[in-house]
Structures are given as C-alpha cells and as structure tokens.
Design an enzyme around this catalytic site. Structure first.
Site, PDB file in Angstrom:
ATOM      1  N   SER A  20     -11.964  40.114   2.943  1.00 62.94           N
ATOM      2  CA  SER A  20     -13.176  40.181   4.193  1.00 62.94           C
ATOM      3  C   SER A  20     -14.261  39.611   4.111  1.00 62.94           C
ATOM      4  O   SER A  20     -14.569  38.956   5.104  1.00 62.94           O
ATOM      5  CB  SER A  20     -13.677  41.806   4.163  1.00 62.94           C
TER       6      SER A  20
ATOM      7  N   LYS B 158     -13.424  55.432   0.976  1.00 59.99           N
ATOM      8  CA  LYS B 158     -13.252  55.833   2.289  1.00 59.99           C
ATOM      9  C   LYS B 158     -13.687  57.205   2.520  1.00 59.99           C
ATOM     10  O   LYS B 158     -14.188  57.568   3.929  1.00 59.99           O
ATOM     11  CB  LYS B 158     -12.068  55.349   2.748  1.00 59.99           C
TER      12      LYS B 158
ATOM     13  N   GLY C  63       5.705  57.020   4.483  1.00 60.27           N
ATOM     14  CA  GLY C  63       4.733  57.028   3.678  1.00 60.27           C
ATOM     15  C   GLY C  63       3.583  58.094   4.382  1.00 60.27           C
ATOM     16  O   GLY C  63       3.669  58.560   5.675  1.00 60.27           O
TER      17      GLY C  63
ATOM     18  N   THR D  35     -14.266  50.143   1.069  1.00 62.07           N
ATOM     19  CA  THR D  35     -13.033  50.275   0.946  1.00 62.07           C
ATOM     20  C   THR D  35     -12.636  51.190  -0.368  1.00 62.07           C
ATOM     21  O   THR D  35     -13.422  51.744  -0.637  1.00 62.07           O
ATOM     22  CB  THR D  35     -12.398  48.510   0.575  1.00 62.07           C
TER      23      THR D  35
ATOM     24  N   ASP E 175      -9.674  50.797  10.853  1.00 58.74           N
ATOM     25  CA  ASP E 175      -8.472  50.722  10.496  1.00 58.74           C
ATOM     26  C   ASP E 175      -7.167  51.246  11.364  1.00 58.74           C
ATOM     27  O   ASP E 175      -6.633  50.510  11.899  1.00 58.74           O
ATOM     28  CB  ASP E 175      -8.064  51.404   9.002  1.00 58.74           C
TER      29      ASP E 175
HETATM   30  P1  ATR Z   1      -2.719  54.496   0.620  1.00 56.34           P
HETATM   31  O1  ATR Z   1      -3.891  55.349   0.771  1.00 56.34           O
HETATM   32  O2  ATR Z   1      -2.755  53.064   0.561  1.00 56.34           O
HETATM   33  O3  ATR Z   1      -1.574  54.695   1.894  1.00 56.34           O
HETATM   34  P2  ATR Z   1      -1.521  56.403  -1.339  1.00 56.34           P
HETATM   35  O4  ATR Z   1      -2.448  57.263  -0.734  1.00 56.34           O
HETATM   36  O5  ATR Z   1      -1.509  56.257  -2.962  1.00 56.34           O
HETATM   37  O6  ATR Z   1      -2.025  54.907  -0.650  1.00 56.34           O
HETATM   38  O7  ATR Z   1       0.054  56.572  -0.608  1.00 56.34           O
HETATM   39  C1  ATR Z   1       1.015  55.659  -1.172  1.00 56.34           C
HETATM   40  C2  ATR Z   1       2.253  56.069  -0.364  1.00 56.34           C
HETATM   41  O8  ATR Z   1       3.397  55.298  -0.866  1.00 56.34           O
HETATM   42  C3  ATR Z   1       2.554  57.460  -0.588  1.00 56.34           C
HETATM   43  O9  ATR Z   1       3.249  57.779   0.661  1.00 56.34           O
HETATM   44  C4  ATR Z   1       3.605  57.450  -1.870  1.00 56.34           C
HETATM   45  O10 ATR Z   1       4.568  58.463  -1.748  1.00 56.34           O
HETATM   46  P3  ATR Z   1       4.189  59.827  -2.432  1.00 56.34           P
HETATM   47  O11 ATR Z   1       3.321  60.757  -1.477  1.00 56.34           O
HETATM   48  O12 ATR Z   1       5.615  60.632  -2.597  1.00 56.34           O
HETATM   49  O13 ATR Z   1       3.357  59.685  -3.565  1.00 56.34           O
HETATM   50  C5  ATR Z   1       4.201  56.273  -1.395  1.00 56.34           C
HETATM   51  N1  ATR Z   1       5.148  55.574  -2.455  1.00 56.34           N
HETATM   52  C6  ATR Z   1       4.254  54.637  -3.640  1.00 56.34           C
HETATM   53  N2  ATR Z   1       5.029  54.664  -4.480  1.00 56.34           N
HETATM   54  C7  ATR Z   1       6.596  55.115  -4.199  1.00 56.34           C
HETATM   55  C8  ATR Z   1       7.838  54.808  -4.598  1.00 56.34           C
HETATM   56  N3  ATR Z   1       8.069  54.401  -5.657  1.00 56.34           N
HETATM   57  N4  ATR Z   1       8.693  55.724  -3.840  1.00 56.34           N
HETATM   58  C9  ATR Z   1       8.605  56.080  -2.784  1.00 56.34           C
HETATM   59  N5  ATR Z   1       7.326  56.150  -2.068  1.00 56.34           N
HETATM   60  C10 ATR Z   1       6.261  55.793  -2.833  1.00 56.34           C
END
Ligand code: ATR
Length: 287
Positions: free
Chosen positions: A22, A71, A132, A67, A107
């Site tokens: 940023s 947040k 996700g 960030t 965002d």
């Molecule tokens: P952010 O805030 O950046 O979205 P987060 O809250 O940690 O990060 O979310 C990460 C996302 O990636 C989640 O949907 C996570 O799935 P889970 O809810 O089951 O944890 C997904 N994710 C991360 N690593 C993964 C993996 N190896 N396989 C499948 N989903 C994954």
C-alpha cells in the site's frame, strides 16, 4: 517527495506490516495528484492497538488503512462504522474527521469495482460460486449481496464456516430475495453447479501452500469468469489452469488497487489515479 510543515500523514496499521504494497501505490497516487500527504507503514503490536488508534486522534493523522490481524478488533475503538463495514464486521479504512474516527470497508466495493472495470462483469442477477469462507470471502459476499447478485454458492473445506457466513447474512438475503447455498469442496467437480455459475472466485489461502482449488473448468460455461483475490504472483496457478481451459480470468491486483483507490478518495476527496496505482504495483511485481 517534499515534506513540509503542512504535510499530512496517512498510514497503515498491521502486524506484521513490512509485506504491505500500500505505501508504494498510495505514495505514487499522492504524488501524481500533487497532494502534500505522505503514506507510511505503522507496525502496531497487539497490546498497543488502542493506543495506536488514540494516536490517530492525538497526532492528527488524516486516516489509516487497517490490515491483518486488526480488521475486526479495531472496530470497538472507533466512533462510527459505515453501514457496509458494519454488515461485513470488518474495517480496512479509518477516516479522522476532526478527532472523530469513522471506519469503512473498501475491500468489498474494491472487489466489485475490479469486476466492473477490469473484467466488464456486472454481478447483478448472476449466480456466483465463492470458494473459501474466511475474512476475504465474507467481504466479497457482502459486496455481491449489495450489488444485486441473485444466487451465491459458498464451497469450503470446513462447511461450518460457510454455514456461519450464510447465517450472518440471512437477514439481508431475505430482504433482497437472494439465496446462499453451502457446499463441500467436492462440489468443485459437480457438473450441475459448475455449468450454472457466471463467476467463480477463489478466496482461499491455498496458493500460499502451493495449492489451488481443484475446479474442473471443462464443466463450466464458456462465458464464465474466473477470479482470484490473490495477487502474488499476478497469474496464480488457479488462474493459469482456467486460462488454459480457455476461460476468461481476472486477477487479484485489481481488488488491491481499487480498495486503495476508494480509501484514497475517502481521505482526500479526490478521484484516485487508478492507472498510476496499478502501474506502480505492476512494476514492483515485475508483471
Ligand atoms: P482470509 O481472511 O485471508 O480469507 P482465512 O480466514 O484464514 O483467510 O481463510 C482461509 C480460507 O482458505 C478458508 O476458507 C480455508 O478453509 P477452512 O475454512 O476449511 O480452513 C481455506 N484454506 C486454506 N488452506 C486450505 C487448504 N489447504 N485446503 C482447503 N482450503 C484451505
């Protein structure tokens, strides 16, 4: 850049903060607009968050981005929360209006603006598959709900987290007659779901571990748009595979740029020089 007695300060709170792009893009924008502002990183330790927020007031900082990991936790220290930030439950931008701090989330509209501007995609009336269910997904889903999407499917490894988002947004979905469905990741190979969606967006952090969601792109409609909110590298493995299957793609750089552009517009009241911001990142990322 000339710092004078009248230079105003904007910044970003995070922990860690050294990875942030940023300052690069915001200072390029401020310079292009000829504004006497500087944008600086602030590494705020968790135990100091409240002091740091009070520091915005005490030092007359014009505003900050917020960030990871603040947040959500920063919200309780603010005087006012904008409606969509309240709906999402996360703030990434704070405006200091004479000591009164208002929190916004850019965002979410940043993602919607990147769909429009970079991909010519209007989410109105569309069916969208969100892969996700973390913080990123929450913001994007709110943006879609506020912009007339008709149906959303959330596919996630942990189905309970997808269910939680669905419950959180149940009220607005009822009001706007929008349906949210949840599904396990195995649905990424389901012909019925894949053929019915207009946009698939990857919000997972799987790319950080070298993986990506295993979507069978041959089952999607030819006109589907495939998007990824990750921007490092600009062409992620997920997008590369989609492109290889002949599908339209849209990368995460746009969301980064437009969230920053909307924040800049909130702080300065000026129209953000989006191309300048985008180019500063592209040069840095060697695209
Ligand atoms: P952010 O805030 O950046 O979205 P987060 O809250 O940690 O990060 O979310 C990460 C996302 O990636 C989640 O949907 C996570 O799935 P889970 O809810 O089951 O944890 C997904 N994710 C991360 N690593 C993964 C993996 N190896 N396989 C499948 N989903 C994954």
């Amino acid at each position: 850049m000339k710092i004078t007695g009248e230079t105003k300060v904007i910044g970003i709170f995070g922990y860690p903060v050294s990875h942030t792009l940023s300052p690069l893009m915001q200072n390029a924008a401020l310079e292009a607009l000829g504004l006497n502002y500087i944008y600086v990183p602030f590494e705020v330790r968790p135990e100091s968050l409240e002091f740091a927020v009070n520091g915005i007031r005490a030092l007359g900082v014009s505003g900050v981005n917020v960030t990871v990991p603040y947040k959500e936790s920063v919200m309780k220290f603010l005087d006012e929360i904008d409606e969509s930030a309240g709906l999402i439950g996360a703030v990434n931008t704070i405006l200091n209006k004479n000591g009164r701090l208002k929190g916004y989330n850019t965002d979410s509209p940043g993602y919607i603006r990147s769909l429009h501007e970079d991909a010519g995609f209007d989410p109105k009336g569309k069916t969208i598959l969100v892969v996700g269910a973390g913080g990123g997904a929450r913001g994007i889903i709110a943006g879609l709900l506020l912009n007339g999407t008709s149906e959303i499917v959330i596919a996630n490894r942990t189905i309970e987290k997808a269910e939680e988002i669905k419950v959180n947004y149940a009220k607005i979905c009822r009001r706007k007659h929008i349906q949210i469905k949840t599904a396990p990741l195995s649905y990424l190979n389901d012909p019925q779901i894949l053929s019915s969606v207009d946009l698939i967006v990857n919000t997972t952090s799987m790319g950080l571990e070298g993986g990506f969601p295993d979507v069978d792109f041959s089952l999607t409609s030819r006109n589907v748009l495939i998007s990824d909110i990750a921007y490092k590298p600009p062409l992620t493995q997920f997008l590369k595979k989609a492109q290889g299957a002949g599908r339209k793609i849209s990368g995460g750089l746009g969301m980064l740029v437009y969230q920053g552009a909307i924040s800049l517009e909130i702080w300065t009241g000026r129209k953000a020089p989006v191309e300048v911001m985008k180019n500063s990142l592209k040069i840095f990322l060697n695209e």
